[in-house]
Design a protein around this motif. Structure first.
Motif, mmCIF file in Angstrom:
data_model
loop_
_atom_site.group_PDB
_atom_site.id
_atom_site.type_symbol
_atom_site.label_atom_id
_atom_site.label_comp_id
_atom_site.label_asym_id
_atom_site.label_seq_id
_atom_site.Cartn_x
_atom_site.Cartn_y
_atom_site.Cartn_z
ATOM 1 N N PRO A 1 -14.670 -0.782 41.741
ATOM 2 C CA PRO A 1 -15.352 0.584 42.372
ATOM 3 C C PRO A 1 -16.558 -0.089 43.188
ATOM 4 O O PRO A 1 -17.323 -1.059 42.784
ATOM 5 N N LEU A 2 -16.611 0.715 44.375
ATOM 6 C CA LEU A 2 -17.807 0.266 45.377
ATOM 7 C C LEU A 2 -18.708 1.697 45.690
ATOM 8 O O LEU A 2 -17.925 2.733 45.825
ATOM 9 N N THR A 3 -19.788 1.576 45.488
ATOM 10 C CA THR A 3 -20.784 2.800 46.019
ATOM 11 C C THR A 3 -21.605 2.163 46.897
ATOM 12 O O THR A 3 -22.416 1.074 46.771
ATOM 13 N N ILE A 4 -21.760 2.995 48.009
ATOM 14 C CA ILE A 4 -22.795 2.412 49.288
ATOM 15 C C ILE A 4 -22.760 3.789 50.211
ATOM 16 O O ILE A 4 -21.912 4.567 50.174
ATOM 17 N N SER A 5 -23.806 3.752 50.834
ATOM 18 C CA SER A 5 -24.069 4.898 51.810
ATOM 19 C C SER A 5 -24.410 4.101 53.329
ATOM 20 O O SER A 5 -25.140 3.325 53.216
ATOM 21 N N LEU A 6 -23.652 4.833 54.356
ATOM 22 C CA LEU A 6 -23.848 4.167 55.699
ATOM 23 C C LEU A 6 -24.362 5.215 56.562
ATOM 24 O O LEU A 6 -23.705 6.468 56.489
ATOM 25 N N LYS A 7 -25.065 4.777 57.442
ATOM 26 C CA LYS A 7 -25.337 5.860 58.538
ATOM 27 C C LYS A 7 -25.211 5.317 59.802
ATOM 28 O O LYS A 7 -24.970 4.159 59.952
ATOM 29 N N ALA A 8 -25.449 6.120 60.875
ATOM 30 C CA ALA A 8 -25.101 5.684 62.391
ATOM 31 C C ALA A 8 -25.920 4.256 62.714
ATOM 32 O O ALA A 8 -27.128 4.433 62.157
ATOM 33 N N GLY A 9 -25.217 3.390 63.119
ATOM 34 C CA GLY A 9 -26.034 2.047 63.575
ATOM 35 C C GLY A 9 -25.742 0.986 62.482
ATOM 36 O O GLY A 9 -26.134 -0.231 62.770
ATOM 37 N N ASP A 10 -25.225 1.171 61.441
ATOM 38 C CA ASP A 10 -24.902 0.263 60.294
ATOM 39 C C ASP A 10 -23.665 -0.460 60.568
ATOM 40 O O ASP A 10 -22.631 0.082 61.064
ATOM 41 N N LEU A 11 -23.718 -1.662 60.137
ATOM 42 C CA LEU A 11 -22.389 -2.522 60.134
ATOM 43 C C LEU A 11 -22.250 -2.844 58.777
ATOM 44 O O LEU A 11 -22.962 -3.643 58.021
ATOM 45 N N LEU A 12 -20.891 -2.760 58.300
ATOM 46 C CA LEU A 12 -20.533 -3.226 56.890
ATOM 47 C C LEU A 12 -19.349 -4.087 57.002
ATOM 48 O O LEU A 12 -18.256 -3.923 57.623
ATOM 49 N N TRP A 13 -19.814 -5.358 56.615
ATOM 50 C CA TRP A 13 -18.842 -6.376 56.810
ATOM 51 C C TRP A 13 -18.261 -6.830 55.258
ATOM 52 O O TRP A 13 -18.664 -6.918 54.082
#
Length: 544
Positions: A352-364
């Motif tokens: 399970p993965l929990t994360i919050s992303l907004k405009a401009g974010d990079l998830l690698w």
């Protein structure tokens, strides 16, 4: 509907090839008729000259012989080039059909009740049937009308009385394919549908053979297929019988016409209004008509095949939008709450993965092959349901949005990209048809392809070849990435975009993507580590 398949519109894109094919086919049939006519006249005239010893020495053997050789060479050459041009035209038509389906697939999802085997048959068998329309319907009708009209005009100028008789029989010939359409069109349509049903009833039980045998259902499935097969064979036999009847009627009409013309021409011959050589030439020209008219005996069948194929393909309709929301409100935000992903039949899935992303974010997302990176992106794109947890887009569960809204906000580039046998610009404009050349160049520059494009003699008009064979694998992936950037969606999902790139090019590509997508959410998966700045998230996917 405006997105319905229209063969005429697709054929107009390459009308020069179709016109060349029709012209060469007409030249071929005209040469066949000319060869028979001149040969009949030459043989008869030479025999008559041989019987008349006084005229044997003055008879011109060279001009008719040269004309015969001309028609023979013309028939062979035009037939050869007609085959080449028609094949080229059909291949271009199939290319346009693939593009039509590509746009249709990209524009919408399809009905879930459409079985994959039936869909595959429609995309293969029915598309193959579509070339029946130009090759087996349009071309034979055009050639028969053109060559018969020319023959009738020549006969009229030679002997109007004989031409009047020929007009009546040509009208009778025209009635034969019309009769075939009236009697056989609906049966031929039923045969196409029955062939699809027959295939379905054969393959589906075989896929669950073990279960049917365990539950004693195989005999029922076998009996059902045998009944369908019997109906199919009966319809096929009737269709073949109608083919033979139409061919018999056409040949009989031509034979009666030839006999009637001969009987009518004999008094003209006795009155020395025509020569015996001209009479034989006229009869020999009539012998070329079966080659022109016999393809029309099966006109109804090819017409039904092409029409049913078009109808079945148009029946593949976009799925009904079941989502509740069609618009997004507020700044773009993507939240993953205890998200675990995996394919339905897989024995492993991600933690399970929990994360919050907004405009401009990079998830690698980094992990070895087989860890579930592609399944993760497919879940974020809405293609796969989560095994557990939620994907929230602006606070609302992703599945609650309509599919067209999801496509407007989320773009996914998989590891397998598709390029078409078109120019570089045309491939890019699949994503944005109204894009200017400057927009295309900017997208290519952002994917580190501007220097490569500058070396191309034709630039954006360079042909990429079938399946993109004219470019390398890394270039093909970056061209597809440039096409994806032109869509300008809020969330970009890239599956292994750095494969095959050297470290410098990979670093430049990521830098350009960060700069271009500063108002977007960018998610990249890779099996290799990569140096990213502190504003990015580096996560390691693991498997239970």
């Amino acid at each position: 509907m405006k997105d319905q398949l229209k063969l005429s519109a697709l054929m107009r894109l390459h009308w020069r090839w179709w016109l060349l094919s029709l012209t060469l086919g007409a030249v071929t049939l005209g040469s066949v008729m000319g060869l028979l006519t001149v040969s009949g006249w030459f043989i008869t005239a030479a025999a008559v000259a041989g019987l008349q010893l006084a005229g044997a020495g003055t008879f011109n053997y060279f001009s008719p012989g040269a004309l015969i050789r001309f028609f023979a060479i013309s028939r062979t050459a035009s037939r050869y080039f007609e085959r080449l041009s028609s094949h080229q035209a059909v291949l271009l038509l199939l290319q346009q059909l693939r593009l039509w389906f590509m746009r249709r697939f990209l524009a919408s999802s399809f009905r879930p009740d459409t079985q994959s085997a039936d869909l595959l048959q429609r995309l293969i068998t029915d598309i193959d049937r579509l070339d029946q329309w130009p090759l087996r319907v349009v071309a034979p009708v055009f050639w028969a009308g053109l060559i018969s009209s020319g023959w009738l005009a020549a006969l009229w100028f030679w002997q109007a009385e004989l031409a009047q008789i020929a007009v009546v029989y040509l009208l009778l010939l025209l009635c034969v394919p019309v009769l075939g359409v009236v009697l056989g069109y609906s049966r031929a349509c039923s045969l196409v549908e029955l062939a699809s049903q027959r295939r379905h009833e054969l393959l589906e039980p075989l896929s669950v053979l073990t279960m049917l045998q365990l539950h004693q259902g195989w005999s029922d499935a076998e009996q059902q297929w045998l009944e369908t097969e019997q109906r199919y064979q009966q319809l096929l036999w009737r269709q073949q019988l109608l083919d033979l009847c139409c061919q018999f009627l056409l040949l009989s009409a031509i034979a009666l016409m030839s006999f009637h013309l001969l009987v009518t021409a004999l008094p003209l011959l006795q009155n020395q209004q025509i020569s015996i050589a001209a009479l034989v030439a006229m009869l020999m020209s009539a012998m070329a008509l079966p080659e022109i008219w016999l393809p029309l005996a099966t006109l109804y069948r090819h017409l039904a095949d092409s029409k049913m194929a078009k109808r079945r393909l148009n029946q593949i309709q976009p799925a009904i939008e079941n989502g509740r929301y069609s618009t997004l409100e507020g700044p773009l935000q993507l939240e993953l709450q205890q998200l675990s992903v995996g394919y339905p039949a897989a024995v492993q899935h991600t933690l399970p993965l929990t994360i919050s992303l907004k405009a401009g974010d990079l998830l690698w997302l980094q992990g070895p092959s087989g860890v579930g990176k592609s399944a993760f992106l497919s879940t974020l794109a809405g293609w796969l349901p989560p095994l557990s947890g939620q994907v929230l887009l602006n606070g609302t569960e992703l599945q609650l949005y309509r599919s067209n809204t999801q496509r407007q906000q989320i773009s996914l580039q998989s590891q397998h990209v598709s390029l078409f046998n078109m120019t570089l610009a045309a491939n890019l404009r699949l994503a944005k048809p109204e894009a200017s050349d400057e927009e295309l160049r900017q997208a290519l520059a952002d994917t580190v392809l501007s220097e490569w494009v500058a070396t191309l003699p034709q630039g954006l008009e360079t042909e990429l070849g079938e399946y993109g064979v004219a470019v390398s694998g890394g270039q093909a992936r970056r061209i597809a990435l440039a096409r994806l950037l032109l869509q300008n969606t809020g969330i970009l999902l890239l599956d292994e975009p750095l494969v095959g790139l050297d470290p410098t090019t990979a670093q430049q590509l990521v830098h350009n993507l960060r700069r271009r997508c500063h108002q977007h959410i960018l998610i990249i998966t890779s099996h290799q580590p990569f140096a990213v700045d502190t504003h990015c998230y580096q996560l390691q996917l693991k498997v239970l």
